[in-house]
Write an enzyme that holds these catalytic residues in place. Structure first.
Site, PDB file in Angstrom:
ATOM      1  N   GLY A  19       0.825  -1.202   0.000  1.00  0.00           N
ATOM      2  CA  GLY A  19       0.000   0.000   0.000  1.00  0.00           C
ATOM      3  C   GLY A  19       0.854   1.243   0.000  1.00  0.00           C
ATOM      4  O   GLY A  19       2.069   1.193   0.209  1.00  0.00           O
ATOM      5  N   GLY A  21       0.632   5.585   1.125  1.00  0.00           N
ATOM      6  CA  GLY A  21      -0.087   6.715   1.713  1.00  0.00           C
ATOM      7  C   GLY A  21       0.681   8.003   1.523  1.00  0.00           C
ATOM      8  O   GLY A  21       1.664   8.058   0.774  1.00  0.00           O
ATOM      9  N   MET A  23       2.523   9.618   3.666  1.00  0.00           N
ATOM     10  CA  MET A  23       3.816   9.716   4.331  1.00  0.00           C
ATOM     11  C   MET A  23       4.754   8.566   4.000  1.00  0.00           C
ATOM     12  O   MET A  23       5.965   8.696   4.170  1.00  0.00           O
ATOM     13  CB  MET A  23       3.623   9.766   5.854  1.00  0.00           C
ATOM     14  N   ALA A  24       4.216   7.432   3.558  1.00  0.00           N
ATOM     15  CA  ALA A  24       5.072   6.266   3.403  1.00  0.00           C
ATOM     16  C   ALA A  24       4.447   5.248   2.446  1.00  0.00           C
ATOM     17  O   ALA A  24       3.263   5.297   2.132  1.00  0.00           O
ATOM     18  CB  ALA A  24       5.302   5.608   4.763  1.00  0.00           C
ATOM     19  N   VAL A  26       4.279   0.946   1.949  1.00  0.00           N
ATOM     20  CA  VAL A  26       4.453  -0.268   2.742  1.00  0.00           C
ATOM     21  C   VAL A  26       4.717  -1.460   1.825  1.00  0.00           C
ATOM     22  O   VAL A  26       4.037  -1.646   0.809  1.00  0.00           O
ATOM     23  CB  VAL A  26       3.204  -0.555   3.605  1.00  0.00           C
ATOM     24  N   ASP A 134      -2.783  10.178  14.479  1.00  0.00           N
ATOM     25  CA  ASP A 134      -3.447   9.864  13.210  1.00  0.00           C
ATOM     26  C   ASP A 134      -4.304   8.604  13.350  1.00  0.00           C
ATOM     27  O   ASP A 134      -4.233   7.687  12.535  1.00  0.00           O
ATOM     28  CB  ASP A 134      -2.403   9.686  12.102  1.00  0.00           C
TER      29      ASP A 134
END
Length: 375
Positions: A19, A21, A23-24, A26, A134
């Site tokens: 996945g 997002g 910020m990062a 995975v 978050d």
């Protein structure tokens, strides 16, 4: 630059992207030396270019890695690869709560289990001075074995001072953002997680978010200024008690919310159990009795809990077994032992013990050891 399949990052072999997002990204990876799969969360490439960011990242990751709670995804390792910092976590085989909510509606027992598990993880972190910042359904993992985990602790803090990211990424997720985060308050406390958690509870219980709009800016503005729609205006069968718990968690001022996550969980559990009787098998799945001196069965039948020791199990005339609470009528799956569990009641506090039962006594998906009671 992102990691690619079959690339070796430190001792890990990248297998697949799971996945991505704000910020990062995975990845699923394999650690040959330990013969186990892990999840690697790689921070946005732009962050690695920020002055002193990698040192800041390692400092914060070291703190997060010390979290040791059954409902928080463990951090195994952290480092940087070609200038890109990454965190290595336990690989959870399952789905996010966000994905789960795209399917059939959550059952009453699922909602309660999620609130208790996420609340436990947040409270544990807060007691150690760590905020999540978050909390949202995509950061709650529901494993295939029934366990519930909260992930991405502290990532918002790691990037909050990075100038290369947009305000939305730094602040958190707009639909779950607290008012103080939305105005970039200089100081935030546990209340910000309680608010985001309250939004998540609202969504699970009511079936929609409290605030949604055409633009993210409008959503953020609503969190700051607009009261949420009353849950009962959308779901009329919801009890006033549950509604009041949710609205208190969503108070605009942090000081008007619950002081601790555990207070929110306790209030929600009491209101939820008072209204709903849809619970899983009480002897083999979950046992929640705090402040309510009544045990609820799957069929809505109640059992009073008197002071002292209360033994639960399946009565047997042939074996001359008679328990304080007979669960024979609930034992449709034939899994309850004749002497299954013990509840010790004293001063309105309850301790649950497993009596070496054949199929075990479970709390929120975790099997209770006979030597480790649950309060």
């Amino acid at each position: 630059m992102s990691f690619v399949t079959v690339e070796t990052v430190g001792p890990y072999k990248i297998l697949d992207q799971l996945g991505q997002g704000g910020m990062a990204t995975v990845y699923k990876a394999y650690h040959p030396a330990l013969d186990r799969h892990v999840a690697i969360k790689v921070m946005d490439a732009a962050l690695g270019k920020e002055r002193d960011f990698i040192e800041r990242f390692k400092r914060e990751a070291r703190v997060i890695a010390k979290l040791d709670n059954t409902h928080i995804v463990p951090v195994y390792d952290f480092d940087e690869h070609n200038g890109q910092p990454y965190i290595v976590l336990k690989f959870i085989d399952g789905q996010t709560l966000k994905d789960r909510m795209l399917g059939l509606p959550l059952s009453n027992s699922e909602i309660l289990d999620i609130v208790i598990a996420v609340g436990d993880g947040l409270q544990y972190a807060h007691e150690r001075g760590i905020l999540h910042r978050d909390t949202k359904p995509s950061n709650v993992l529901m494993a295939s074995d029934g366990k519930i985990y909260l992930t991405d602790f502290g990532l918002a803090r790691i990037v909050e001072s990075a100038s290369s990211l947009t305000g939305d990424m730094i602040l958190g997720t707009p639909h779950y953002i607290s008012p103080e985060q939305a105005v970039n308050a200089e100081k935030i406390d546990e209340g910000t997680d309680i608010y985001s958690f309250g939004v998540m509870i609202y969504e699970m219980v009511v079936g929609c978010l409290p605030f949604d709009a055409d633009t993210l800016f409008s959503v953020i503005e609503d969190h700051i200024f607009k009261p949420p729609p009353l849950p009962t205006s959308i779901k009329p069968d919801l009890s006033d008690e549950v509604e009041q718990v949710i609205l208190k968690a969503l108070a605009k001022q942090s000081g008007d919310r619950y002081h601790k996550v555990s207070d929110l969980v306790k209030a929600f559990r009491k209101a939820w159990l008072h209204k709903n009787t849809e619970q899983d098998d009480i002897s083999s799945t979950t046992m929640e009795s705090s402040e309510i001196a009544t045990l609820l069965g799957e069929n809505g039948k109640t059992f009073p809990l008197a002071e002292g020791n209360v033994v639960l199990g399946r009565n047997s005339a042939t074996k001359n077994v008679k328990n304080d609470i007979d669960l024979s009528d609930l034992d449709v799956k034939k899994i309850i032992s004749r002497r299954h569990a013990l509840i010790k009641c004293q001063d309105n506090e309850f301790m649950l013990y497993d009596l070496d039962s054949r199929n075990g006594t479970f709390i929120n998906g975790e099997r209770l050891l006979s030597t480790q009671p649950h309060m």
